[in-house]
Design a protein around this motif. Structure first.
Motif, PDB file in Angstrom:
ATOM      1  N   SER A 135     -16.075  20.237   3.316  1.00 34.14           N
ATOM      2  CA  SER A 135     -17.142  19.686   2.483  1.00 34.14           C
ATOM      3  C   SER A 135     -18.458  19.647   3.249  1.00 34.14           C
ATOM      4  CB  SER A 135     -16.762  18.278   2.028  1.00 34.14           C
ATOM      5  OG  SER A 135     -16.633  17.421   3.159  1.00 34.14           O
ATOM      6  N   GLY A 136     -19.551  19.540   2.507  1.00 32.90           N
ATOM      7  CA  GLY A 136     -20.858  19.443   3.129  1.00 32.90           C
ATOM      8  C   GLY A 136     -21.285  20.715   3.825  1.00 32.90           C
ATOM      9  N   ALA A 137     -20.839  21.885   3.328  1.00 33.23           N
ATOM     10  CA  ALA A 137     -21.185  23.192   3.883  1.00 33.23           C
ATOM     11  C   ALA A 137     -20.625  23.395   5.282  1.00 33.23           C
ATOM     12  CB  ALA A 137     -22.692  23.413   3.890  1.00 33.23           C
ATOM     13  N   ARG A 138     -19.794  22.466   5.741  1.00 37.34           N
ATOM     14  CA  ARG A 138     -19.208  22.603   7.080  1.00 37.34           C
ATOM     15  C   ARG A 138     -18.049  23.600   7.048  1.00 37.34           C
ATOM     16  NH1 ARG A 138     -16.723  17.773   8.602  1.00 37.34           N
ATOM     17  NH2 ARG A 138     -16.214  17.654   6.378  1.00 37.34           N
ATOM     18  N   VAL A 139     -17.604  23.984   8.247  1.00 34.75           N
ATOM     19  CA  VAL A 139     -16.495  24.927   8.349  1.00 34.75           C
ATOM     20  C   VAL A 139     -15.640  24.532   9.542  1.00 34.75           C
ATOM     21  CG1 VAL A 139     -17.778  26.567   9.796  1.00 34.75           C
ATOM     22  CG2 VAL A 139     -15.862  27.375   8.416  1.00 34.75           C
ATOM     23  N   GLY A 140     -14.301  24.658   9.375  1.00 34.09           N
ATOM     24  CA  GLY A 140     -13.371  24.393  10.463  1.00 34.09           C
ATOM     25  C   GLY A 140     -12.874  25.695  11.068  1.00 34.09           C
TER      26      GLY A 140
ATOM     27  N   THR B 271     -23.517  20.666  -3.598  1.00 32.91           N
ATOM     28  CA  THR B 271     -22.753  19.520  -3.130  1.00 32.91           C
ATOM     29  C   THR B 271     -23.592  18.256  -3.257  1.00 32.91           C
ATOM     30  OG1 THR B 271     -21.614  20.928  -1.545  1.00 32.91           O
ATOM     31  CG2 THR B 271     -21.442  18.550  -1.228  1.00 32.91           C
ATOM     32  N   CYS B 272     -22.947  17.211  -3.777  1.00 35.38           N
ATOM     33  CA  CYS B 272     -23.560  15.890  -3.870  1.00 35.38           C
ATOM     34  C   CYS B 272     -22.791  14.960  -2.959  1.00 35.38           C
ATOM     35  CB  CYS B 272     -23.542  15.388  -5.316  1.00 35.38           C
ATOM     36  SG  CYS B 272     -24.128  13.689  -5.499  1.00 35.38           S
ATOM     37  N   GLU B 273     -23.502  14.291  -2.021  1.00 35.76           N
ATOM     38  CA  GLU B 273     -22.873  13.382  -1.075  1.00 35.76           C
ATOM     39  C   GLU B 273     -23.527  12.011  -1.165  1.00 35.76           C
ATOM     40  OE1 GLU B 273     -21.658  16.550   2.475  1.00 35.76           O
ATOM     41  OE2 GLU B 273     -23.287  15.106   2.785  1.00 35.76           O
ATOM     42  N   VAL B 274     -22.702  10.983  -1.165  1.00 39.44           N
ATOM     43  CA  VAL B 274     -23.181   9.600  -1.133  1.00 39.44           C
ATOM     44  C   VAL B 274     -22.529   8.917   0.053  1.00 39.44           C
ATOM     45  CG1 VAL B 274     -23.292   7.384  -2.324  1.00 39.44           C
ATOM     46  CG2 VAL B 274     -23.556   9.506  -3.606  1.00 39.44           C
ATOM     47  N   ALA B 275     -23.336   8.513   1.019  1.00 33.49           N
ATOM     48  CA  ALA B 275     -22.834   7.869   2.231  1.00 33.49           C
ATOM     49  C   ALA B 275     -23.093   6.377   2.163  1.00 33.49           C
ATOM     50  CB  ALA B 275     -23.507   8.466   3.465  1.00 33.49           C
ATOM     51  N   ASP B 276     -22.145   5.595   2.678  1.00 34.79           N
ATOM     52  CA  ASP B 276     -22.324   4.134   2.766  1.00 34.79           C
ATOM     53  C   ASP B 276     -21.702   3.657   4.050  1.00 34.79           C
ATOM     54  OD1 ASP B 276     -19.468   3.395   2.290  1.00 34.79           O
ATOM     55  OD2 ASP B 276     -19.852   4.261   0.312  1.00 34.79           O
TER      56      ASP B 276
END
Length: 820
Positions: free
Chosen positions: A496-501, A766-771
């Motif tokens: 997620s978040g355009a990241r890659v493993g 991608t939509c991300e909501v951080a808390d």
């Protein structure tokens, strides 16, 4: 004592032919009045009479004839005169037998004031004399060939056996030399040995040689010959005698054993079916045959199955399909062959059928007649080749091993004029049996190796994509077939978040078990990566999995010995974020990655090593580094850097040099690097995964801080909608609005500040909501009477994927949409 026999003069000395020995012969002491006063063990053994029953008794009781006092007195007088006496005397054994003894009486002597005589005796056995007729018959008819040569090495006498050996009549031999009669029988060498005997007088024994004779010109024989000089009464050498023994059977057995032993070192040097078949053909020509063809059944050459009829229990087709696997001839180009290597062949020697391959005996055709009706009808093309090249003898041996029919091997002779015989069939069987075991081993290994390689390749990723975060390329080389397939693997996992493993690993061991274990670990890594675990936590969970697998296989091993115990693995896992350009990684006993900066500087980052997977009880640590855009990240297995010398540090330095080159195409760079480091086959698998990092541009990311106020939901929702419209995705605007509304509302209602909204435009939206809360979100299925509880359910329905990942500050709820 025995009285003198009639006609015997006691005054005459009789000289024995063989002197008696009182120390070893039977001996006794007798007094002057004829009483035994001494008795030795030799006397006891000769007459079977123990000393207690003889000593003190008259010696006359031992005689087998009446006593003769006058003769005894004459002998006594002679011995008193110091002359002694000997002669033949009949005595009685204890069992009643009469035996003749050669008796000797010594001169008289005194013992204890008494006159005594010492007697020694031995049994007299009849001597056999040989008459001239018997001796002539012995020399003439002895099973050993014998001959006498004069000083000029000309025959002057020979017996019947030698005449039969050479096949040359006696009349033609006498007066001639061996080299004049049998030039092909190493005559010059044999005459040289005879000259040596005449010159030195020393015999030569057991000289072996092989050759042919007129008596059997079509078969090679072996002979053992001994030479010795004949001397007269004055010691002058007058002739040389030689003796010949036919040792063909012994020589053949030794030759067969020697060839079979040599075949063991020449056949089966590789685990390749075709090479093994060709090695059999190469070995047999010209040692044994002039032409050899090895034909193998189609199922033997197939790597996909065992073959339905390979065992005796299975039904066989009427016309078995075989392919030529080995071919050799004394003629260049093998012109005798009708079928070439790799071509289909249906040859069975007439009148054989398919049962020859399954349970038949070898076929021997000593004299091959191509005009025979069976050959002309069933094998017309081969019959023509037989006539053309003079093939005159043939042996066909079915190739079988472990109750499995493998094919047929055919041996033929043409230039060698000696036809095959029963001994040759034995040798052919031994050679084919040795090769059959090697072919079956190669067949089984090839099938298992192919299955392992197929399994491993099916478990490795077929296509890699790093999205917009990284450009990837990979190279994988299986181990040298002699070492077996290993358990190396690599993968690129979108996060997620355009990241890659990025992951690379290596399972300990080789074979199907290692490949299967690799597949299980790769699946586990993908599952754990989808759970958004950081690298160190992912490796900890993977370590627990390996420990559990090892325990399970250890418990199962006693019942299933074919199962290899899972002994461990190494792994490197890295996560790259194209927004922050940060790369977090951790490793479990695996070599660190190589990093090449955009300016071409290559180095290995300092990452805690961590224990290999499967040890347990030790923690894993992650390290984070920042990568400049267009940096190169190389993940690899140890097979790439070990090399033939086993120097890992040198291999790591060579890898840096190979990757530091300026190469626009990543795939070309990956392939060339592996080729540069691997100049020869390696006993371990080789995997190299290259990733070139990219960064999301500023206009691809939008973020907003969200106050902990429900009224702020409308403002961020409107801002997000405008941003999606500005990016040119009007179709996703409404969906984005709903997703942002639900996620931000849940964060304000249930989570802690600070709260932040971020939109990413990558391969997906991608939509991300951080808390700041670590409370896990839970998808609920609200009832029809509930007023709420449908937020995440709605997000799950609208988004392509959604999930949560935890950070050091809290958590992030994300949802992805497909971009047309």
């Amino acid at each position: 004592m025995e009285p003198p026999r009639k006609g015997f003069d006691a005054s005459t000395s009789v000289e024995p032919h063989d002197l008696l020995d009182a120390s070893t012969d039977a001996a006794a002491v007798i007094s002057a009045d004829g009483v035994v006063v001494g008795w030795t063990r030799g006397a006891e053994a000769l007459l079977g009479r123990p000393a207690p029953g003889v000593v003190g008794q008259p010696a006359a009781r031992l005689l087998a004839v009446p006593e003769d006092p006058a003769r005894a007195a004459g002998i006594a007088e002679r011995c008193r005169a110091g002359m002694g006496w000997n002669g033949l005397v009949p005595v009685r054994h204890r069992d009643g037998r009469r035996i003749e003894i050669d008796l000797r009486v010594s001169a008289a002597f005194r013992m204890g004031g008494q006159e005594c005589f010492l007697l020694s005796a031995r049994e007299q056995r009849p001597q056999w004399t040989v008459g001239q007729s018997v001796l002539d018959g012995f020399l003439t008819r002895a099973p050993v060939g014998m001959a006498v040569m004069d000083l000029e090495l000309r025959y002057i006498w020979l017996n019947d056996t030698l005449e039969r050996f050479g096949g040359v009549p006696r009349e033609q031999r006498l007066g001639h030399r061996l080299s004049e009669l049998l030039p092909g029988l190493q005559a010059e060498t044999l005459e040289g040995l005879m000259r040596k005997v005449l010159a030195t007088g020393e015999p030569v024994t057991d000289y072996e040689y092989s050759g042919w004779s007129w008596a059997d010109p079509h078969r090679q024989h072996a002979y053992s010959t001994s030479f010795f000089p004949l001397v007269d009464a004055e010691g002058t050498t007058t002739a040389v005698c030689y003796m010949v023994l036919d040792v063909t059977e012994r020589w053949t057995a030794r030759r067969i054993l020697s060839l079979v032993n040599e075949a063991g070192t020449r056949i089966g040097t590789t685990l390749d079916v075709l090479e093994t078949a060709q090695e059999l053909a190469d070995f047999a020509v010209p040692r044994f045959a002039d032409f050899v063809a090895v034909d193998l059944l189609e199922p033997v050459l197939s790597t996909e199955g065992h073959g339905a009829w390979l065992t005796d229990a299975g039904p066989a087709p009427a016309r078995p399909s075989m392919r030529r696997a080995g071919l050799q001839s004394v003629r260049e180009g093998v012109p005798e062959a009708v079928v070439r290597i790799g071509e289909e062949v249906y040859f069975l020697p007439p009148p054989s059928d398919v049962n020859l391959l399954i349970s038949g005996e070898p076929v021997l055709i000593p004299v091959l007649d191509p005009s025979d009706a069976l050959w002309a009808t069933e094998q017309p093309e081969r019959a023509a080749r037989i006539r053309e090249f003079g093939v005159h003898s043939l042996i066909s041996v079915p190739m079988r091993a472990r109750n499995t029919a493998l094919g047929l091997t055919t041996f033929a002779r043409s230039l060698n004029t000696v036809p095959f015989g029963p001994d040759d069939v034995l040798l052919a069987q031994e050679l084919v049996a040795r090769a059959a075991v090697c072919v079956d081993n190669a067949r089984r290994y090839t099938r298992e190796h192919t299955a392992a390689v197929t399994l491993q390749r099916s478990l490795l990723p077929h296509a890699l994509t790093g999205g917009t975060a990284v450009e990837v390329a990979s190279s994988y080389l299986p181990a040298d077939p002699t070492g077996g397939v290993g358990g190396d693997w690599f993968d690129v996992i979108p996060l997620s978040g355009a990241r890659v493993g990025l992951v690379v690993g290596d399972v300990v061991g080789h074979g199907i078990g290692a490949a299967a274990s690799m597949g299980r670990l790769r699946t586990a890594v993908q599952t754990l990566a989808d759970m958004e675990m950081p690298p160190d936590e992912l490796l900890a969970h993977l370590d627990d999995l390996v420990l559990r697998l090892s325990d399970e296989e250890t418990e199962r091993a006693p019942a299933d010995r074919s199962t290899s115990t899972f002994t461990g693995a190494t792994c490197l896992y890295a996560v790259y974020d194209p927004v922050s350009r940060r790369c977090s990684m951790a490793r479990a006993g695996h070599p660190p990655p190589v990093i090449v900066t955009p300016d071409g500087h290559a180095y290995y980052p300092e990452i805690p090593a961590g224990p290999p997977l499967g040890l347990g009880g030790m923690a894993f640590e992650a390290a984070e580094i920042e990568l400049a855009e267009n940096s190169l990240l190389g993940l690899f297995t140890d097979g790439l850097i070990e090399g033939s010398d086993g120097d890992v540090e040198s291999g790591m330095a060579r890898l840096c040099e190979a990757l530091a080159r300026t190469e626009a195409d990543l795939g070309t760079l990956c392939t060339s690097a592996v080729q540069q480091l691997m100049s020869e086959p390696q006993p371990d698998d080789i995997a190299l995964l290259l990733a070139r990092s990219h960064t999301l541009a500023a206009d691809q990311v939008a973020s907003w801080d969200v106050p902990a106020d429900p009224a702020a939901v409308g403002h961020v929702r409107a801002a997000a909608t405008r941003q999606v419209m500005d990016w040119g995705f009007p179709e996703q605007a409404i969906t984005t609005e709903l997703i942002v509304s639900e996620l931000v509302t849940n964060a304000i209602r249930y989570a802690d500040s600070p709260i932040r909204l971020r939109l990413l435009r990558d391969a997906r939206l991608t939509c991300e909501v951080a808390d700041a809360s670590s409370t896990a979100p839970r998808l609920r299925h609200a009832r029809s009477t509930d007023e709420g509880g449908r937020g995440l359910f709605l997000v799950a329905q609208l988004a392509l994927r959604w999930g949560a990942r935890y950070t050091a500050e809290g958590k992030i709820i994300w949802a992805e949409q497909e971009i047309p």
